[in-house]
Design a protein around this motif. Structure first.
Motif, PDB file in Angstrom:
ATOM      1  N   VAL A  28       0.832  -1.204   0.000  1.00  0.00           N
ATOM      2  CA  VAL A  28       0.000   0.000   0.000  1.00  0.00           C
ATOM      3  C   VAL A  28       0.866   1.253   0.000  1.00  0.00           C
ATOM      4  O   VAL A  28       0.610   2.215  -0.747  1.00  0.00           O
ATOM      5  CB  VAL A  28      -0.953  -0.005   1.217  1.00  0.00           C
ATOM      6  CG1 VAL A  28      -1.610   1.366   1.386  1.00  0.00           C
ATOM      7  CG2 VAL A  28      -2.022  -1.078   1.048  1.00  0.00           C
ATOM      8  N   LEU A  29       1.903   1.270   0.824  1.00  0.00           N
ATOM      9  CA  LEU A  29       2.789   2.425   0.896  1.00  0.00           C
ATOM     10  C   LEU A  29       3.504   2.665  -0.431  1.00  0.00           C
ATOM     11  O   LEU A  29       3.526   3.792  -0.958  1.00  0.00           O
ATOM     12  CB  LEU A  29       3.813   2.238   2.019  1.00  0.00           C
ATOM     13  CG  LEU A  29       3.267   2.303   3.450  1.00  0.00           C
ATOM     14  CD1 LEU A  29       4.360   1.966   4.445  1.00  0.00           C
ATOM     15  CD2 LEU A  29       2.691   3.679   3.739  1.00  0.00           C
ATOM     16  N   ILE A  30       4.074   1.606  -0.980  1.00  0.00           N
ATOM     17  CA  ILE A  30       4.790   1.755  -2.250  1.00  0.00           C
ATOM     18  C   ILE A  30       3.820   2.105  -3.365  1.00  0.00           C
ATOM     19  O   ILE A  30       4.123   2.938  -4.235  1.00  0.00           O
ATOM     20  CB  ILE A  30       5.562   0.456  -2.578  1.00  0.00           C
ATOM     21  CG1 ILE A  30       6.737   0.318  -1.623  1.00  0.00           C
ATOM     22  CG2 ILE A  30       6.049   0.454  -4.023  1.00  0.00           C
ATOM     23  CD1 ILE A  30       7.614  -0.878  -1.891  1.00  0.00           C
ATOM     24  N   VAL A  49       0.143   1.113 -11.981  1.00  0.00           N
ATOM     25  CA  VAL A  49       0.588   0.849 -10.605  1.00  0.00           C
ATOM     26  C   VAL A  49       0.124  -0.533 -10.151  1.00  0.00           C
ATOM     27  O   VAL A  49       0.885  -1.289  -9.538  1.00  0.00           O
ATOM     28  CB  VAL A  49       0.063   1.944  -9.655  1.00  0.00           C
ATOM     29  CG1 VAL A  49       0.360   1.576  -8.199  1.00  0.00           C
ATOM     30  CG2 VAL A  49       0.699   3.278  -9.998  1.00  0.00           C
ATOM     31  N   LEU A  50      -1.119  -0.891 -10.466  1.00  0.00           N
ATOM     32  CA  LEU A  50      -1.636  -2.207 -10.066  1.00  0.00           C
ATOM     33  C   LEU A  50      -0.856  -3.337 -10.734  1.00  0.00           C
ATOM     34  O   LEU A  50      -0.572  -4.357 -10.099  1.00  0.00           O
ATOM     35  CB  LEU A  50      -3.121  -2.310 -10.419  1.00  0.00           C
ATOM     36  CG  LEU A  50      -4.081  -1.487  -9.554  1.00  0.00           C
ATOM     37  CD1 LEU A  50      -5.503  -1.594 -10.086  1.00  0.00           C
ATOM     38  CD2 LEU A  50      -4.024  -1.948  -8.096  1.00  0.00           C
ATOM     39  N   LEU A  51      -0.517  -3.153 -11.991  1.00  0.00           N
ATOM     40  CA  LEU A  51       0.245  -4.193 -12.698  1.00  0.00           C
ATOM     41  C   LEU A  51       1.664  -4.321 -12.149  1.00  0.00           C
ATOM     42  O   LEU A  51       2.310  -5.361 -12.334  1.00  0.00           O
ATOM     43  CB  LEU A  51       0.296  -3.874 -14.194  1.00  0.00           C
ATOM     44  CG  LEU A  51      -1.016  -4.060 -14.964  1.00  0.00           C
ATOM     45  CD1 LEU A  51      -0.864  -3.573 -16.405  1.00  0.00           C
ATOM     46  CD2 LEU A  51      -1.450  -5.526 -14.956  1.00  0.00           C
ATOM     47  N   GLY A  52       2.150  -3.283 -11.496  1.00  0.00           N
ATOM     48  CA  GLY A  52       3.485  -3.358 -10.908  1.00  0.00           C
ATOM     49  C   GLY A  52       3.514  -3.999  -9.532  1.00  0.00           C
ATOM     50  O   GLY A  52       4.591  -4.320  -9.019  1.00  0.00           O
ATOM     51  N   PHE A  96       3.053   5.919  -3.289  1.00  0.00           N
ATOM     52  CA  PHE A  96       4.118   6.762  -3.835  1.00  0.00           C
ATOM     53  C   PHE A  96       4.270   6.563  -5.345  1.00  0.00           C
ATOM     54  O   PHE A  96       4.545   7.512  -6.086  1.00  0.00           O
ATOM     55  CB  PHE A  96       5.437   6.484  -3.120  1.00  0.00           C
ATOM     56  CG  PHE A  96       5.466   6.975  -1.700  1.00  0.00           C
ATOM     57  CD1 PHE A  96       5.447   8.332  -1.418  1.00  0.00           C
ATOM     58  CD2 PHE A  96       5.484   6.077  -0.644  1.00  0.00           C
ATOM     59  CE1 PHE A  96       5.462   8.791  -0.105  1.00  0.00           C
ATOM     60  CE2 PHE A  96       5.503   6.520   0.666  1.00  0.00           C
ATOM     61  CZ  PHE A  96       5.487   7.882   0.940  1.00  0.00           C
ATOM     62  N   GLU A  97       4.091   5.331  -5.806  1.00  0.00           N
ATOM     63  CA  GLU A  97       4.164   5.070  -7.237  1.00  0.00           C
ATOM     64  C   GLU A  97       3.028   5.776  -7.975  1.00  0.00           C
ATOM     65  O   GLU A  97       3.212   6.328  -9.055  1.00  0.00           O
ATOM     66  CB  GLU A  97       4.091   3.565  -7.507  1.00  0.00           C
ATOM     67  CG  GLU A  97       5.379   2.825  -7.246  1.00  0.00           C
ATOM     68  CD  GLU A  97       6.439   3.153  -8.274  1.00  0.00           C
ATOM     69  OE1 GLU A  97       6.168   3.030  -9.487  1.00  0.00           O
ATOM     70  OE2 GLU A  97       7.541   3.557  -7.864  1.00  0.00           O
ATOM     71  N   LEU A  98       1.845   5.764  -7.375  1.00  0.00           N
ATOM     72  CA  LEU A  98       0.694   6.413  -8.003  1.00  0.00           C
ATOM     73  C   LEU A  98       0.898   7.924  -8.086  1.00  0.00           C
ATOM     74  O   LEU A  98       0.568   8.547  -9.104  1.00  0.00           O
ATOM     75  CB  LEU A  98      -0.570   6.094  -7.211  1.00  0.00           C
ATOM     76  CG  LEU A  98      -1.876   6.678  -7.766  1.00  0.00           C
ATOM     77  CD1 LEU A  98      -2.135   6.168  -9.184  1.00  0.00           C
ATOM     78  CD2 LEU A  98      -3.044   6.337  -6.847  1.00  0.00           C
ATOM     79  N   VAL A  99       1.452   8.507  -7.026  1.00  0.00           N
ATOM     80  CA  VAL A  99       1.729   9.947  -7.054  1.00  0.00           C
ATOM     81  C   VAL A  99       2.689  10.273  -8.195  1.00  0.00           C
ATOM     82  O   VAL A  99       2.499  11.256  -8.930  1.00  0.00           O
ATOM     83  CB  VAL A  99       2.316  10.409  -5.704  1.00  0.00           C
ATOM     84  CG1 VAL A  99       2.831  11.842  -5.800  1.00  0.00           C
ATOM     85  CG2 VAL A  99       1.266  10.296  -4.602  1.00  0.00           C
ATOM     86  N   ALA A 100       3.726   9.439  -8.363  1.00  0.00           N
ATOM     87  CA  ALA A 100       4.693   9.672  -9.433  1.00  0.00           C
ATOM     88  C   ALA A 100       4.056   9.507 -10.807  1.00  0.00           C
ATOM     89  O   ALA A 100       4.339  10.277 -11.734  1.00  0.00           O
ATOM     90  CB  ALA A 100       5.874   8.717  -9.285  1.00  0.00           C
ATOM     91  N   GLU A 101       3.179   8.511 -10.950  1.00  0.00           N
ATOM     92  CA  GLU A 101       2.547   8.276 -12.247  1.00  0.00           C
ATOM     93  C   GLU A 101       1.542   9.362 -12.603  1.00  0.00           C
ATOM     94  O   GLU A 101       1.409   9.742 -13.763  1.00  0.00           O
ATOM     95  CB  GLU A 101       1.854   6.906 -12.244  1.00  0.00           C
ATOM     96  CG  GLU A 101       2.799   5.736 -12.286  1.00  0.00           C
ATOM     97  CD  GLU A 101       3.713   5.759 -13.490  1.00  0.00           C
ATOM     98  OE1 GLU A 101       3.225   5.980 -14.619  1.00  0.00           O
ATOM     99  OE2 GLU A 101       4.927   5.588 -13.300  1.00  0.00           O
ATOM    100  N   LEU A 102       0.821   9.866 -11.612  1.00  0.00           N
ATOM    101  CA  LEU A 102      -0.161  10.920 -11.890  1.00  0.00           C
ATOM    102  C   LEU A 102       0.501  12.192 -12.396  1.00  0.00           C
ATOM    103  O   LEU A 102      -0.122  12.976 -13.122  1.00  0.00           O
ATOM    104  CB  LEU A 102      -0.973  11.212 -10.621  1.00  0.00           C
ATOM    105  CG  LEU A 102      -1.956  10.123 -10.177  1.00  0.00           C
ATOM    106  CD1 LEU A 102      -2.627  10.506  -8.872  1.00  0.00           C
ATOM    107  CD2 LEU A 102      -3.000   9.857 -11.260  1.00  0.00           C
TER     108      LEU A 102
END
Length: 354
Positions: free
Chosen positions: A26-28, A53-56, A31-37
């Protein structure tokens, strides 16, 4: 044979491992979602960012599992110790070795699932995520099928059966059409590589279709003028440490046959094979902290110590991987030395418990 005692210990440890792994993901993922957005633009939509993000997540699940195993087992066994259940088990004549065996049985069951994720689900999901993002941002790769990747460059259609690391391609077919949609030329090359002055294709067979007839020529090597961006292909390849063991072995064989350095993939290959052992060592390492000098401390302190150990192992493992690549060390040594070092540490600490 799994007994009632094994199931009780296993359920407690399993809840701890799954809980820690879920929290880390959830934490990662956040942060990944923030970067992708931040990269959302043109064809790359918000829903695509969420999908990416889900696929990662399978990749992160595989990478974080040893750390989650250490922390989860510390929490699970720590709760048993805090409730004096482990003390009662010892008083009933159950040895530490028997408790360790129950913990390792649980680890083997969970590990089987994680290995399946790392060998099959994670590489495929990673490729799909990278392909989706690249198509949305650049539009160069138009289609992926079981027959490889298809790309269009004007009136030229390109089929690539294999995309190898370091901007190398294998089994390439090129079809050039005229303005009237008539096939003018068909080219097949066994290999292609990108150099500073452009693409070079090797073992080429070219078929020209003209009004006078069909002519076939063969060349060992020729330049290929294409707008195909190597960076667009790089994102379609999974990083070495996320390739399946069989794919790594195949790439190593390909690189060695073509006289190219393969140490990076050798290190990843042996690292892939040692992952089950790393997980078992992390489980084994959690036992002394529960029965040893830290048995009277709180869960928070156990988590802190476990996190520090996990970080030290990760840094040590990465350091040896980098040294193996830079200094051409033996891949087996680079993969097994940190593992054996922590195994010796775990055995020494467990002996002190007795």
């Amino acid at each position: 044979m799994i007994t009632l005692f094994d199931r009780y210990i296993g359920r407690t440890v399993l809840v701890g491992i799954v809980g820690v792994l879920a929290l880390l993901l959830v934490l990662i993922g956040f942060f990944e979602l923030v970067a992708e957005l931040e990269e959302v633009e043109r064809g790359y939509t918000t829903s695509m960012a969420y999908t990416y993000v889900l696929l990662g997540m399978p990749r992160y699940c595989y990478e974080l599992f040893p750390l989650a195993t250490l922390l989860g087992s510390l929490i699970g066994l720590g709760l048993l110790a805090g409730n004096s259940e482990l003390l009662a088990m010892r008083a009933a004549g159950i040895s530490i070795a028997r408790i360790v065996l129950s913990v390792l049985k649980t680890g083997l069951l969970v590990l089987a699932v994680v290995v399946m994720i790392g060998e099959y689900l994670a590489p495929e999901a990673e490729q799909q995520a990278q392909r989706m993002k690249n198509e949305a941002l650049s539009g160069q790769i138009s289609l992926k099928t079981r027959y490889g990747f298809w790309s269009r460059d004007g009136n030229t259609f390109i089929n690539i059966r294999q995309i190898l690391p370091d901007s190398q391609l294998a089994d390439i077919s090129i079809y050039e059409y005229g303005e009237d949609s008539r096939l003018l030329r068909a080219i097949h090359a066994d290999r292609a590589s990108y150099q500073s002055d452009g693409w070079i294709i090797e073992d080429v067979k070219q078929t020209d279709f003209t009004e006078a007839g069909i002519s076939v020529t063969a060349k060992s090597r020729q330049s290929w003028h294409a707008e195909l961006d190597p960076s667009a292909l790089d994102v379609l390849t999974v990083k070495p440490h996320m390739l399946a063991a069989w794919d790594l072995w195949r790439y190593i064989d390909y690189l060695q046959k073509n006289g190219q350095a393969s140490i990076n993939y050798e290190v990843a290959f042996w690292g892939k094979l040692t992952t089950p052992l790393v997980t078992m060592v992390m489980l084994f390492l959690s036992i002394p902290f529960v029965f040893g000098s830290l048995r009277s401390v709180g869960v928070g302190q156990r988590i802190f110590v476990g996190a520090m150990l996990g970080i030290v192992f990760y840094l040590l493992n990465r350091a040896f991987s980098y040294m193996a690549v830079v200094y051409s060390l033996n891949g087996v040594f680079a993969a097994f030395f940190p593992l054996l070092l922590f195994l010796v540490l775990a055995v020494w600490m467990l002996r002190r418990v007795h």
